[in-house]
Each structure stands twice: as structure tokens, then as C-alpha cells.
Motif scaffolding. Structure first.
Motif, PDB file in Angstrom:
ATOM      1  N   VAL A  18       0.823  -1.216   0.000  1.00 16.88           N
ATOM      2  CA  VAL A  18       0.000   0.000   0.000  1.00 16.88           C
ATOM      3  C   VAL A  18       0.851   1.258   0.000  1.00 16.88           C
ATOM      4  CG1 VAL A  18      -1.890  -1.169   1.174  1.00 16.88           C
ATOM      5  CG2 VAL A  18      -0.187   0.061   2.529  1.00 16.88           C
ATOM      6  N   GLY A  19       2.166   1.103   0.018  1.00 15.68           N
ATOM      7  CA  GLY A  19       3.045   2.264  -0.043  1.00 15.68           C
ATOM      8  C   GLY A  19       3.130   3.046   1.245  1.00 15.68           C
ATOM      9  N   LEU A  20       2.885   2.400   2.385  1.00 16.04           N
ATOM     10  CA  LEU A  20       2.877   3.093   3.671  1.00 16.04           C
ATOM     11  C   LEU A  20       4.281   3.059   4.269  1.00 16.04           C
ATOM     12  CD1 LEU A  20       0.852   4.574   5.481  1.00 16.04           C
ATOM     13  CD2 LEU A  20       0.543   2.455   6.755  1.00 16.04           C
ATOM     14  N   ASP A  21       5.184   3.870   3.699  1.00 22.37           N
ATOM     15  CA  ASP A  21       6.534   3.933   4.239  1.00 22.37           C
ATOM     16  C   ASP A  21       6.616   5.038   5.295  1.00 22.37           C
ATOM     17  OD1 ASP A  21       6.484   6.268   2.783  1.00 22.37           O
ATOM     18  OD2 ASP A  21       7.830   5.557   1.217  1.00 22.37           O
ATOM     19  N   ARG A  22       7.829   5.277   5.779  1.00 22.59           N
ATOM     20  CA  ARG A  22       8.015   6.228   6.877  1.00 22.59           C
ATOM     21  C   ARG A  22       7.617   7.649   6.470  1.00 22.59           C
ATOM     22  NH1 ARG A  22      12.664   9.068   9.001  1.00 22.59           N
ATOM     23  NH2 ARG A  22      12.498   9.321  11.275  1.00 22.59           N
ATOM     24  N   ALA A  23       7.942   8.045   5.227  1.00 18.32           N
ATOM     25  CA  ALA A  23       7.607   9.393   4.780  1.00 18.32           C
ATOM     26  C   ALA A  23       6.096   9.586   4.660  1.00 18.32           C
ATOM     27  CB  ALA A  23       8.281   9.672   3.435  1.00 18.32           C
ATOM     28  N   VAL A  24       5.399   8.602   4.088  1.00 14.15           N
ATOM     29  CA  VAL A  24       3.945   8.698   3.939  1.00 14.15           C
ATOM     30  C   VAL A  24       3.275   8.735   5.309  1.00 14.15           C
ATOM     31  CG1 VAL A  24       1.883   7.537   3.072  1.00 14.15           C
ATOM     32  CG2 VAL A  24       3.951   7.607   1.676  1.00 14.15           C
ATOM     33  N   LEU A  25       3.746   7.881   6.222  1.00 15.06           N
ATOM     34  CA  LEU A  25       3.172   7.856   7.566  1.00 15.06           C
ATOM     35  C   LEU A  25       3.363   9.198   8.265  1.00 15.06           C
ATOM     36  CD1 LEU A  25       1.846   6.282   9.866  1.00 15.06           C
ATOM     37  CD2 LEU A  25       4.123   5.506  10.556  1.00 15.06           C
ATOM     38  N   ALA A  26       4.540   9.799   8.087  1.00 10.71           N
ATOM     39  CA  ALA A  26       4.798  11.098   8.712  1.00 10.71           C
ATOM     40  C   ALA A  26       3.843  12.158   8.178  1.00 10.71           C
ATOM     41  CB  ALA A  26       6.250  11.519   8.460  1.00 10.71           C
ATOM     42  N   LEU A  27       3.623  12.172   6.856  1.00 12.52           N
ATOM     43  CA  LEU A  27       2.708  13.154   6.278  1.00 12.52           C
ATOM     44  C   LEU A  27       1.269  12.902   6.707  1.00 12.52           C
ATOM     45  CD1 LEU A  27       4.013  13.728   2.636  1.00 12.52           C
ATOM     46  CD2 LEU A  27       4.218  15.211   4.610  1.00 12.52           C
ATOM     47  N   LEU A  28       0.873  11.634   6.781  1.00 15.50           N
ATOM     48  CA  LEU A  28      -0.486  11.312   7.227  1.00 15.50           C
ATOM     49  C   LEU A  28      -0.725  11.816   8.650  1.00 15.50           C
ATOM     50  CD1 LEU A  28      -0.995   7.691   5.836  1.00 15.50           C
ATOM     51  CD2 LEU A  28      -2.174   9.768   5.086  1.00 15.50           C
ATOM     52  N   LEU A  29       0.245  11.602   9.516  1.00 14.72           N
ATOM     53  CA  LEU A  29       0.105  12.067  10.896  1.00 14.72           C
ATOM     54  C   LEU A  29       0.131  13.592  10.962  1.00 14.72           C
ATOM     55  CD1 LEU A  29       2.417   9.504  12.752  1.00 14.72           C
ATOM     56  CD2 LEU A  29      -0.089   9.598  12.780  1.00 14.72           C
ATOM     57  N   ALA A  30       1.050  14.207  10.209  1.00 10.49           N
ATOM     58  CA  ALA A  30       1.172  15.662  10.246  1.00 10.49           C
ATOM     59  C   ALA A  30      -0.073  16.351   9.691  1.00 10.49           C
ATOM     60  CB  ALA A  30       2.410  16.109   9.468  1.00 10.49           C
ATOM     61  N   ARG A  31      -0.737  15.736   8.715  1.00 13.12           N
ATOM     62  CA  ARG A  31      -1.939  16.341   8.136  1.00 13.12           C
ATOM     63  C   ARG A  31      -3.213  15.915   8.853  1.00 13.12           C
ATOM     64  NH1 ARG A  31      -0.587  15.697   1.612  1.00 13.12           N
ATOM     65  NH2 ARG A  31       1.179  17.152   1.601  1.00 13.12           N
ATOM     66  N   GLY A  32      -3.209  14.729   9.425  1.00 13.19           N
ATOM     67  CA  GLY A  32      -4.409  14.253  10.112  1.00 13.19           C
ATOM     68  C   GLY A  32      -4.579  14.859  11.489  1.00 13.19           C
ATOM     69  N   TRP A  33      -3.467  15.111  12.197  1.00 10.14           N
ATOM     70  CA  TRP A  33      -3.550  15.674  13.539  1.00 10.14           C
ATOM     71  C   TRP A  33      -4.262  17.026  13.570  1.00 10.14           C
ATOM     72  CZ3 TRP A  33      -3.549  15.616  18.598  1.00 10.14           C
ATOM     73  CH2 TRP A  33      -3.258  16.778  19.303  1.00 10.14           C
ATOM     74  N   PRO A  34      -3.929  18.003  12.696  1.00  8.73           N
ATOM     75  CA  PRO A  34      -4.633  19.286  12.766  1.00  8.73           C
ATOM     76  C   PRO A  34      -6.139  19.166  12.548  1.00  8.73           C
ATOM     77  CG  PRO A  34      -2.642  19.509  11.461  1.00  8.73           C
ATOM     78  CD  PRO A  34      -2.845  18.050  11.692  1.00  8.73           C
ATOM     79  N   VAL A  35      -6.562  18.202  11.709  1.00  9.37           N
ATOM     80  CA  VAL A  35      -7.999  18.024  11.478  1.00  9.37           C
ATOM     81  C   VAL A  35      -8.691  17.595  12.766  1.00  9.37           C
ATOM     82  CG1 VAL A  35      -9.730  16.721  10.198  1.00  9.37           C
ATOM     83  CG2 VAL A  35      -7.634  17.468   9.051  1.00  9.37           C
ATOM     84  N   ALA A  36      -8.120  16.591  13.446  1.00 11.21           N
ATOM     85  CA  ALA A  36      -8.714  16.121  14.706  1.00 11.21           C
ATOM     86  C   ALA A  36      -8.588  17.174  15.801  1.00 11.21           C
ATOM     87  CB  ALA A  36      -8.033  14.820  15.138  1.00 11.21           C
ATOM     88  N   ALA A  37      -7.416  17.819  15.868  1.00 16.51           N
ATOM     89  CA  ALA A  37      -7.220  18.830  16.902  1.00 16.51           C
ATOM     90  C   ALA A  37      -8.127  20.036  16.702  1.00 16.51           C
ATOM     91  CB  ALA A  37      -5.754  19.279  16.910  1.00 16.51           C
ATOM     92  N   GLY A  38      -8.434  20.362  15.435  1.00 13.51           N
ATOM     93  CA  GLY A  38      -9.299  21.500  15.171  1.00 13.51           C
ATOM     94  C   GLY A  38     -10.689  21.337  15.756  1.00 13.51           C
TER      95      GLY A  38
END
Length: 458
Positions: free
Chosen positions: A8-28
Motif C-alpha cells: 500500500v506504499g505506507l513507508d516512513r515518509a507517507v506515515l509522517a505526512l499522514l500524521l502531520a496532516r491528520g492531527w490538525p484536522v482532529a485537533a481542530g
């Protein structure tokens, strides 16, 4: 698990971006609840006025951060990282990277000073109304907030250079730490009764974490590149190399802002707050979902630049289309979950369903999201070549959207807004964008083939 992650292409860079972009949505979402709980209606108005004014810093950036990533990826193609987090490689590439770092930080530093000089008086005047005590407190908080926002803007340039040099995962996790720390500080300040000074504490913690992380993790890299002796004529020429790309990206960005911000005010003026709220919520939700899914493509931007610089077009196409398929698969699953949730709320006649567009319009949004996903992915690959041929399409899409909104929203309301959005995206963005993308790819394939033939004959 490792094989599944590879598939699925879930490497370290993709995971970092998913967390960095997903956190502000939940935190908002949590932030909105805390604002309504700990701020008065008057202070809430000041709070969001602060946020809107600080957002003007994007006018200073003018698309430079994205340009830095693309240019740094090309310059770092022949460079390598040492165990001490320094770079080594050919002198011309290091000279051009040095030039890019100097230009970027000087541009953003000067822009940050201009931001302080412009926003301080604007905010001081704008915040002059209201109760005397509240007004004085707001002005004092504003004077502290603006310089901290300027520091964060300059630090963003350093993050962009690192990302372009291939440190996508490290930058993603660094930004995640910055975001988590600053948001936790905001929540603690709101709960502690700090009022508008909560934003000051948030910006201060964000600046402290950013500067500390950059200096602690990559201080040696920045010191090495910054102090590299300058050679006349060996650096990047901003006027002839960066600016032609940067201003096109700035125009494309402005067109995107027009498209995103036009629907809600027109709906509010023509049909009232309820459909305006439905449209605004849908745009924000589907935009966030698309940004999450694009992590697979965005994480490969430095790799795209390196392969382009090395003339490896076949490998570039293979990696790009694999990332597009993986990200499209993730987006499809997310959209299916959204449709199922809206259908369930509609069947149960939940009060929440009144906050959302009707199910048929949500389905249209899903189709538009898939189209936008392909458009954004194509634009990412084209910009990796340090060109932005989508600029004219962005202007055309903005113009078509504006005309259709003015024509369709007053008589048809929310349905007219969604129809205008769909027609502009599918008709102009997807069809026109794919046409431009295929034409440019043919041109680059031809150029690469000619270069390879010339090299072989020599």
C-alpha cells in the motif's frame, strides 16, 4: 505487516505526512469545543479575527515554499547525506544549494519583517473597537503574536529546504511535534483562562519547537551550507530560474483560494446561513480528506526532482503512477466511509444530517474529490519539473466557477453551488488538466530520448 505496508506504499515518509496532516484536522474539532467553552462570544470574535489576519502571511510567501522544495530536490540529486547529517558531493551542486538556502531565508526573513510592519498597525486599528479592557488586552496580545508568527514563517523556509533534500519523513515528524506541542499549549492556555493570550502561547511554543528541532537535529547541515564559501556565478539566479516558476504557482494558489472561498459568501447572501454552512462544512471536510490521501504523492516530491535531474524518466513514471494508484485507493475507501456515514444519518433522521448537504449532493462531492485528486497529482509531477503549465487552467477554472456561481446559486441554492463546483472541476480542471499533462509528458519524453540518443552517439 511489512509486506502489506510495502503493497500500500505506507513507508516512513507517507506515515509522517499522514500524521502531520491528520492531527490538525482532529485537533481542530477539539479546539472549536474549547473555544466555545472558555471564550465569551466577544472574545471568540477577536480570536478568529486574529487567525484570519495572521493567515495573510501567505501573501508574503507567494508560493516560495513549494518552489523551494522542487528546486532543492533537483540540486540534491547528486548530493548524499553523511552519518553526521551533513552533505557531500559535487561542488557546483553544493554551491547552488547554498545559494537557494541564502535566498530562501533572506526572502522569508525580509517578508517576515514586512509582515510585522504591515500587520501590527492594521491589527491595532482593526482591534480598536469594543470594550476598553478587552480592546487593550487584544491589542497587547496582537503586538506579541505578530513577531512570533514572523519567526514561524522564516522557520518554514528551513523546513522546505530539508524536505527538498529528501528528509520528508524527518520534516513530517518535526512538524508533527511542532503542531502537537503548540496545540497542547493552546488548549492548556484556554482552559487556564488566558483568553487571547492563548494564541500568543501557541505561536511561541510553535516557534520554540521549530527553532529547537532545526538547530538540534540539522544545525550542522545548515551551518555547513550557510558558511560554504561563495563562488561568483555558481549559484541560482532568482530572476531567471526561481521567479518564473514562483509567480505562476502564486497565481495558481490565488485562483484556488477564489474557488474555495466564493461559494459560502454567495450562498449566505442569496439563501441564508444554513446552506452556506452545509457548503462550507463539505468543502472543508472533503478538502481535508483529499490532503490526507495525497500524502502518497507528496511524500515522493524530492524523489521526483532527483529522477528528473538524473534523466530517469521511466523510473519517474513508474513511481508516480504507483503512488497515484495507492493514494486513489486510500481516497476511495475514505469516500466510501463518508457516503455510508451520511446515508446512515439520513436513514436515522439524525439532527446531524441537517448540517450536511443531502446524500445526492454528497455523492457529487465524492466524484469531484476523485477528479481533484488526479488534478493535484498531475500538477505535483509537472511542478517537479520546475514548471507550472496549470496556471492558465487555474485562472480559467476560477473564472468559470465565478460565472456559474453568480448564475446558478441565486435560483438553485446549494444544488447550484455544487453543480458549479462540479462543472468547473470536471470540465475545466480534469479534462483540460489531463490534456496539458499528457502533452507535457510527451514533450519531456521526446527531450529525454533525444538527450539519451545524443549521449549514446557521443
Amino acid at each position: 505487516m511489512a509486506r502489506l505496508a510495502l503493497c500500500v506504499g505506507l513507508d516512513r515518509a507517507v506515515l509522517a505526512l499522514l500524521l502531520a496532516r491528520g492531527w490538525p484536522v482532529a485537533a481542530g474539532l477539539v479546539t472549536l469545543v474549547m473555544i466555545s467553552r472558555f471564550l465569551t462570544v466577544e472574545l471568540q470574535g477577536y480570536f478568529f479575527t486574529f487567525v484570519s489576519l495572521i493567515a495573510w502571511q501567505s501573501l508574503v510567501e507567494l508560493g516560495l515554499l513549494q518552489a523551494i522544495v522542487h528546486f532543492a530536490s533537483h540540486e540534491a540529486a547528486t548530493l548524499s547525506w553523511t552519518h553526521g547529517r551533513r552533505i557531500e558531493g559535487p561542488e557546483p551542486a553544493r554551491q547552488r544549494l547554498r545559494s537557494l538556502l541564502h535566498f530562501s531565508l533572506k526572502w522569508l526573513g525580509a517578508g517576515a519583517l514586512a509582515l510585522v510592519a504591515a500587520l501590527l498597525p492594521i491589527g491595532w486599528i482593526l482591534l480598536g473597537s469594543g470594550d476598553g479592557a478587552v480592546r487593550d488586552s487584544a491589542r497587547a496580545a496582537w503586538v506579541l503574536l505578530v513577531p512570533l508568527a514572523a519567526i514561524n514563517l522564516t522557520a518554514a523556509g528551513a523546513f522546505a529546504v530539508l524536505e527538498g533534500c529528501g528528509k520528508v519523513a524527518d520534516v513530517g515528524f518535526g512538524r508533527l511535534v511542532q503542531s502537537v506541542g503548540s496545540v497542547l499549549a493552546l488548549w492548556a492556555a484556554l482552559a487556564g483562562g488566558a483568553g487571547l493570550y492563548s494564541l500568543v502561547l501557541q505561536a511561541g511554543v510553535s516557534a520554540l519547537i521549530a527553532v529547537g528541532w532545526l538547530a538540534g537535529c540539522y544545525g550542522g547541515f545548515f551551518t555547513q551550507v550557510w558558511r560554504l564559501p561563495r563562488r561568483i556565478g555558481a549559484g541560482i539566479r532568482w530572476r531567471s530560474e526561481i521567479w518564473p516558476f514562483q509567480w505562476r504557482m502564486a497565481v495558481s494558489w490565488a485562483s484556488g483560494v477564489l474557488i474555495a472561498q466564493l461559494f459560502t459568501p454567495l450562498l449566505f447572501a442569496s439563501c441564508g446561513p444554513a446552506p452556506a454552512g452545509q457548503m462550507g462544512l463539505a468543502l472543508q471536510a472533503f478538502g481535508g480528506i483529499n490532503m490526507l490521501a495525497l500524502a502518497w504523492v507528496s511524500a515522493q516530491v524530492p524523489v521526483y526532482g532527483r529522477l528528473i535531474a538524473l534523466g530517469q524518466g521511466r523510473e519517474l513514471d513508474r513511481l508516480f503512477w504507483r503512488a497515484v494508484l495507492q493514494s486513489a485507493g486510500a481516497l476511495f475507501l475514505l469516500l466510501a466511509c463518508v457516503l455510508a456515514a451520511v446515508w446512515e444519518l439520513t436513514v436515522l433522521r439524525s439532527p446531524l444530517s441537517a448540517r450536511l448537504p443531502p446524500l445526492p449532493l454528497v455523492a457529487v462531492f465524492c466524484v469531484v474529490s476523485l477528479a481533484n485528486h488526479l488534478i493535484f497529482a498531475q500538477a505535483t509531477l509537472l511542478r517537479a519539473h520546475r514548471e507550472d503549465p496549470f496556471m492558465v487552467l487555474s485562472l480559467a477554472s476560477g473564472a468559470v466557477t465565478a460565472v456559474m456561481c453568480v448564475t446558478w446559486i441565486p435560483p438553485y441554492g446549494l444544488a447550484g453551488a455544487v453543480a458549479a463546483y462540479a462543472v468547473a472541476t470536471l470540465g475545466v480542471g480534469l479534462v483540460g488538466g489531463t490534456t496539458v499533462f499528457l502533452r507535457k509528458r510527451r514533450e519531456w519524453w521526446l527531450m529525454e530520448g533525444n538527450a539519451r540518443a545524443a549521449k549514446e552517439s557521443a
